[in-house]
Design a protein around this motif. Structure first.
Motif, PDB file in Angstrom:
ATOM      1  N   LYS A  54       3.548  -4.609   6.671  1.00  0.00           N
ATOM      2  CA  LYS A  54       3.121  -3.453   5.875  1.00  0.00           C
ATOM      3  C   LYS A  54       4.072  -3.215   4.707  1.00  0.00           C
ATOM      4  O   LYS A  54       3.633  -2.876   3.602  1.00  0.00           O
ATOM      5  CB  LYS A  54       3.024  -2.214   6.756  1.00  0.00           C
ATOM      6  CG  LYS A  54       1.851  -2.263   7.709  1.00  0.00           C
ATOM      7  CD  LYS A  54       1.849  -1.076   8.653  1.00  0.00           C
ATOM      8  CE  LYS A  54       0.728  -1.227   9.681  1.00  0.00           C
ATOM      9  NZ  LYS A  54       0.754  -0.180  10.699  1.00  0.00           N
ATOM     10  N   ARG A  55       5.366  -3.376   4.955  1.00  0.00           N
ATOM     11  CA  ARG A  55       6.349  -3.189   3.880  1.00  0.00           C
ATOM     12  C   ARG A  55       6.160  -4.225   2.776  1.00  0.00           C
ATOM     13  O   ARG A  55       6.223  -3.897   1.583  1.00  0.00           O
ATOM     14  CB  ARG A  55       7.767  -3.272   4.435  1.00  0.00           C
ATOM     15  CG  ARG A  55       8.165  -2.047   5.230  1.00  0.00           C
ATOM     16  CD  ARG A  55       9.538  -2.168   5.834  1.00  0.00           C
ATOM     17  NE  ARG A  55      10.567  -2.370   4.829  1.00  0.00           N
ATOM     18  CZ  ARG A  55      11.828  -2.637   5.131  1.00  0.00           C
ATOM     19  NH1 ARG A  55      12.209  -2.725   6.404  1.00  0.00           N
ATOM     20  NH2 ARG A  55      12.719  -2.807   4.177  1.00  0.00           N
ATOM     21  N   VAL A  56       5.919  -5.472   3.156  1.00  0.00           N
ATOM     22  CA  VAL A  56       5.699  -6.538   2.183  1.00  0.00           C
ATOM     23  C   VAL A  56       4.421  -6.276   1.395  1.00  0.00           C
ATOM     24  O   VAL A  56       4.386  -6.424   0.166  1.00  0.00           O
ATOM     25  CB  VAL A  56       5.678  -7.920   2.855  1.00  0.00           C
ATOM     26  CG1 VAL A  56       5.193  -8.993   1.905  1.00  0.00           C
ATOM     27  CG2 VAL A  56       7.063  -8.265   3.412  1.00  0.00           C
ATOM     28  N   ALA A  57       3.375  -5.862   2.092  1.00  0.00           N
ATOM     29  CA  ALA A  57       2.104  -5.561   1.419  1.00  0.00           C
ATOM     30  C   ALA A  57       2.288  -4.418   0.420  1.00  0.00           C
ATOM     31  O   ALA A  57       1.779  -4.478  -0.704  1.00  0.00           O
ATOM     32  CB  ALA A  57       1.019  -5.232   2.433  1.00  0.00           C
ATOM     33  N   ALA A  58       3.026  -3.383   0.835  1.00  0.00           N
ATOM     34  CA  ALA A  58       3.253  -2.245  -0.065  1.00  0.00           C
ATOM     35  C   ALA A  58       4.076  -2.669  -1.271  1.00  0.00           C
ATOM     36  O   ALA A  58       3.784  -2.272  -2.403  1.00  0.00           O
ATOM     37  CB  ALA A  58       3.958  -1.117   0.698  1.00  0.00           C
ATOM     38  N   ALA A  59       5.089  -3.491  -1.062  1.00  0.00           N
ATOM     39  CA  ALA A  59       5.905  -3.968  -2.172  1.00  0.00           C
ATOM     40  C   ALA A  59       5.085  -4.849  -3.111  1.00  0.00           C
ATOM     41  O   ALA A  59       5.268  -4.794  -4.327  1.00  0.00           O
ATOM     42  CB  ALA A  59       7.117  -4.739  -1.641  1.00  0.00           C
ATOM     43  N   SER A  60       4.176  -5.640  -2.555  1.00  0.00           N
ATOM     44  CA  SER A  60       3.332  -6.506  -3.382  1.00  0.00           C
ATOM     45  C   SER A  60       2.411  -5.675  -4.257  1.00  0.00           C
ATOM     46  O   SER A  60       2.179  -6.015  -5.420  1.00  0.00           O
ATOM     47  CB  SER A  60       2.508  -7.432  -2.498  1.00  0.00           C
ATOM     48  OG  SER A  60       3.345  -8.337  -1.825  1.00  0.00           O
ATOM     49  N   GLU A  62       3.013  -2.658  -5.354  1.00  0.00           N
ATOM     50  CA  GLU A  62       3.833  -2.012  -6.382  1.00  0.00           C
ATOM     51  C   GLU A  62       4.133  -2.961  -7.530  1.00  0.00           C
ATOM     52  O   GLU A  62       4.257  -2.536  -8.677  1.00  0.00           O
ATOM     53  CB  GLU A  62       5.143  -1.503  -5.779  1.00  0.00           C
ATOM     54  CG  GLU A  62       4.970  -0.340  -4.847  1.00  0.00           C
ATOM     55  CD  GLU A  62       6.276   0.070  -4.192  1.00  0.00           C
ATOM     56  OE1 GLU A  62       7.341  -0.453  -4.572  1.00  0.00           O
ATOM     57  OE2 GLU A  62       6.225   0.931  -3.293  1.00  0.00           O
ATOM     58  N   ASN A  63       4.255  -4.229  -7.240  1.00  0.00           N
ATOM     59  CA  ASN A  63       4.605  -5.213  -8.257  1.00  0.00           C
ATOM     60  C   ASN A  63       3.403  -5.854  -8.924  1.00  0.00           C
ATOM     61  O   ASN A  63       3.560  -6.689  -9.807  1.00  0.00           O
ATOM     62  CB  ASN A  63       5.500  -6.310  -7.647  1.00  0.00           C
ATOM     63  CG  ASN A  63       6.838  -5.772  -7.217  1.00  0.00           C
ATOM     64  OD1 ASN A  63       7.386  -4.873  -7.863  1.00  0.00           O
ATOM     65  ND2 ASN A  63       7.374  -6.288  -6.129  1.00  0.00           N
ATOM     66  N   ALA A  64       2.207  -5.466  -8.519  1.00  0.00           N
ATOM     67  CA  ALA A  64       0.998  -6.073  -9.071  1.00  0.00           C
ATOM     68  C   ALA A  64       0.587  -5.410 -10.363  1.00  0.00           C
ATOM     69  O   ALA A  64       0.918  -4.382 -10.748  1.00  0.00           O
ATOM     70  CB  ALA A  64      -0.143  -5.992  -8.074  1.00  0.00           C
TER      71      ALA A  64
END
Length: 64
Positions: A54-60, A62-64
């Motif tokens: 979930k953290r990786v998905a959220a960070a992805s 944000e960077n999209a």
């Protein structure tokens, strides 16, 4: 002092439990205890992986 085990420590402990169970040379009572311990470790590991996913998905996002 934080005594919480890391994901890696839990994973190693789970692997040791599985090896003992697969060896099949433990008394029934210990086998049940090992199974319970292994099941709890497995749940903890899956939960930890889900949180990181979930953290990786959220960070992805944000960077999209």
């Amino acid at each position: 002092m934080n005594t919480e085990k890391t994901f890696e420590q839990k994973q190693e402990e789970l692997e040791a439990v599985v090896q003992k169970l697969e060896a099949g040379n433990v008394p029934l009572e210990e086998m049940v205890r090992l199974y319970e311990t292994g099941a709890a470790l497995y749940r903890d590991c899956v939960e930890t992986l889900d949180q990181y996913e979930k953290r990786v998905a959220a960070a992805s996002k944000e960077n999209a």
